[in-house]
Scaffold this motif. Structure first.
Motif, PDB file in Angstrom:
ATOM      1  N   TRP A 103       0.827  -1.211   0.000  1.00 20.57           N
ATOM      2  CA  TRP A 103       0.000   0.000   0.000  1.00 20.57           C
ATOM      3  C   TRP A 103       0.859   1.257   0.000  1.00 20.57           C
ATOM      4  CZ3 TRP A 103      -4.720  -1.055  -1.233  1.00 20.57           C
ATOM      5  CH2 TRP A 103      -5.267  -2.294  -0.889  1.00 20.57           C
ATOM      6  N   PRO A 104       0.344   2.308  -0.628  1.00 18.51           N
ATOM      7  CA  PRO A 104       1.062   3.589  -0.612  1.00 18.51           C
ATOM      8  C   PRO A 104       1.242   4.094   0.819  1.00 18.51           C
ATOM      9  CG  PRO A 104      -0.714   3.626  -2.201  1.00 18.51           C
ATOM     10  CD  PRO A 104      -0.873   2.371  -1.400  1.00 18.51           C
ATOM     11  N   HIS A 105       2.287   4.833   1.012  1.00 17.21           N
ATOM     12  CA  HIS A 105       2.609   5.383   2.325  1.00 17.21           C
ATOM     13  C   HIS A 105       1.662   6.532   2.646  1.00 17.21           C
ATOM     14  CE1 HIS A 105       6.032   2.919   1.550  1.00 17.21           C
ATOM     15  NE2 HIS A 105       6.427   3.683   0.555  1.00 17.21           N
ATOM     16  N   GLY A 106       1.302   6.646   3.893  1.00 17.63           N
ATOM     17  CA  GLY A 106       0.500   7.780   4.330  1.00 17.63           C
ATOM     18  C   GLY A 106      -0.999   7.565   4.223  1.00 17.63           C
ATOM     19  N   GLY A 107      -1.454   6.468   3.667  1.00 16.10           N
ATOM     20  CA  GLY A 107      -2.873   6.156   3.625  1.00 16.10           C
ATOM     21  C   GLY A 107      -3.704   7.019   2.692  1.00 16.10           C
ATOM     22  N   ALA A 108      -3.079   7.660   1.717  1.00 14.05           N
ATOM     23  CA  ALA A 108      -3.831   8.497   0.779  1.00 14.05           C
ATOM     24  C   ALA A 108      -4.721   7.620  -0.100  1.00 14.05           C
ATOM     25  CB  ALA A 108      -2.865   9.286  -0.098  1.00 14.05           C
ATOM     26  N   ALA A 109      -5.848   8.177  -0.538  1.00 12.72           N
ATOM     27  CA  ALA A 109      -6.751   7.459  -1.440  1.00 12.72           C
ATOM     28  C   ALA A 109      -6.042   7.204  -2.772  1.00 12.72           C
ATOM     29  CB  ALA A 109      -8.017   8.264  -1.657  1.00 12.72           C
ATOM     30  N   VAL A 110      -6.212   6.012  -3.299  1.00 15.50           N
ATOM     31  CA  VAL A 110      -5.530   5.612  -4.520  1.00 15.50           C
ATOM     32  C   VAL A 110      -6.554   5.055  -5.497  1.00 15.50           C
ATOM     33  CG1 VAL A 110      -3.761   4.081  -5.460  1.00 15.50           C
ATOM     34  CG2 VAL A 110      -3.491   5.013  -3.185  1.00 15.50           C
ATOM     35  N   ARG A 111      -6.440   5.454  -6.756  1.00 13.43           N
ATOM     36  CA  ARG A 111      -7.344   4.957  -7.795  1.00 13.43           C
ATOM     37  C   ARG A 111      -6.699   3.878  -8.653  1.00 13.43           C
ATOM     38  NH1 ARG A 111      -8.848   9.807 -11.411  1.00 13.43           N
ATOM     39  NH2 ARG A 111      -8.183   8.102 -12.679  1.00 13.43           N
ATOM     40  N   THR A 112      -5.370   3.797  -8.631  1.00 16.65           N
ATOM     41  CA  THR A 112      -4.660   2.888  -9.526  1.00 16.65           C
ATOM     42  C   THR A 112      -3.983   1.765  -8.750  1.00 16.65           C
ATOM     43  OG1 THR A 112      -4.217   4.710 -11.044  1.00 16.65           O
ATOM     44  CG2 THR A 112      -2.862   2.733 -11.306  1.00 16.65           C
ATOM     45  N   ALA A 113      -4.175   0.540  -9.246  1.00 18.94           N
ATOM     46  CA  ALA A 113      -3.471  -0.619  -8.694  1.00 18.94           C
ATOM     47  C   ALA A 113      -2.644  -1.246  -9.810  1.00 18.94           C
ATOM     48  CB  ALA A 113      -4.453  -1.642  -8.147  1.00 18.94           C
ATOM     49  N   VAL A 114      -1.466  -1.717  -9.449  1.00 20.83           N
ATOM     50  CA  VAL A 114      -0.581  -2.395 -10.391  1.00 20.83           C
ATOM     51  C   VAL A 114      -0.441  -3.843  -9.937  1.00 20.83           C
ATOM     52  CG1 VAL A 114       1.713  -2.460 -11.429  1.00 20.83           C
ATOM     53  CG2 VAL A 114       0.676  -0.253 -10.822  1.00 20.83           C
ATOM     54  N   VAL A 115      -0.805  -4.776 -10.803  1.00 23.28           N
ATOM     55  CA  VAL A 115      -0.667  -6.203 -10.524  1.00 23.28           C
ATOM     56  C   VAL A 115       0.697  -6.640 -11.049  1.00 23.28           C
ATOM     57  CG1 VAL A 115      -1.580  -8.510 -10.983  1.00 23.28           C
ATOM     58  CG2 VAL A 115      -3.160  -6.568 -10.686  1.00 23.28           C
ATOM     59  N   VAL A 116       1.472  -7.290 -10.189  1.00 24.67           N
ATOM     60  CA  VAL A 116       2.805  -7.751 -10.564  1.00 24.67           C
ATOM     61  C   VAL A 116       2.766  -9.273 -10.672  1.00 24.67           C
ATOM     62  CG1 VAL A 116       5.251  -7.787  -9.948  1.00 24.67           C
ATOM     63  CG2 VAL A 116       3.842  -5.792  -9.355  1.00 24.67           C
ATOM     64  N   VAL A 117       3.029  -9.773 -11.892  1.00 27.64           N
ATOM     65  CA  VAL A 117       2.982 -11.210 -12.175  1.00 27.64           C
ATOM     66  C   VAL A 117       4.417 -11.710 -12.345  1.00 27.64           C
ATOM     67  CG1 VAL A 117       2.051 -13.000 -13.672  1.00 27.64           C
ATOM     68  CG2 VAL A 117       0.818 -10.839 -13.416  1.00 27.64           C
ATOM     69  N   SER A 118       4.841 -12.560 -11.428  1.00 32.24           N
ATOM     70  CA  SER A 118       6.198 -13.098 -11.472  1.00 32.24           C
ATOM     71  C   SER A 118       6.333 -14.162 -12.544  1.00 32.24           C
ATOM     72  CB  SER A 118       6.544 -13.731 -10.121  1.00 32.24           C
ATOM     73  OG  SER A 118       6.500 -12.779  -9.104  1.00 32.24           O
TER      74      SER A 118
END
Length: 163
Positions: free
Chosen positions: A46-61
């Protein structure tokens, strides 16, 4: 982007080589994502500071030896994305790392396709309006295959397998 490590002068810290983790790092939050054939292991960063986020990045190994040797880099990528203000979800595909299943049980390609689609649905259901994906090595090709016909907001192929 926020730095992952701080290097201190010799003698200042108690850790080897003077490397200490940055105090700003937020620990990963492990979770399980249910699929039609079991569970996909995942970790939210999660982003630092708890700010609202609209974008998620999925990381596929990748899988196998490449997954094991690149796992530290994949985690560092997810931490860096979180440090840049994006939510990151690192996943393990069916029968790899911590996910359920065993290689060779069923049509592996079809199961991985279902995993990736279930993960994208999970991210959208979590309220993210923008979804991007980073695929590492074989993970890049699997993502391209699984998401044919799906709309995502970005795709990065990190050292994709080309032959």
């Amino acid at each position: 982007m926020q730095e992952q490590l701080q290097v201190k002068e010799a003698g200042e810290g108690s850790l080897p080589f003077g490397i200490v983790p940055s105090a700003a790092l937020v620990p990963a939050q492990p979770c399980w994502i249910e699929t039609s054939h079991g569970f996909t292991a995942a970790s939210w960063f999660w982003p630092h500071g708890g700010a609202a986020v609209r974008t998620a990045v999925v990381v596929v190994s990748s899988i196998g030896h490449e997954e094991r040797t690149m796992s530290g880099g994949v985690v560092a990528l997810a931490e860096s994305l979180a440090g840049a203000g994006l939510a990151a979800l690192q996943i393990d595909l069916n029968a790899t790392a911590n996910s359920s299943g065993k290689l060779g049980e069923g049509d592996t390609r079809a199961l991985w396709r279902k995993d990736l689609r279930a993960v994208i649905a999970h991210v959208r259901d979590a309220g993210f309006s923008r979804v991007a994906l980073v695929g590492v090595r074989l993970g890049a090709l699997l993502a391209l295959d699984a998401l044919a016909g799906y709309t995502i907001d970005g795709l990065v192929a990190w050292a994709p397998v080309t032959s």
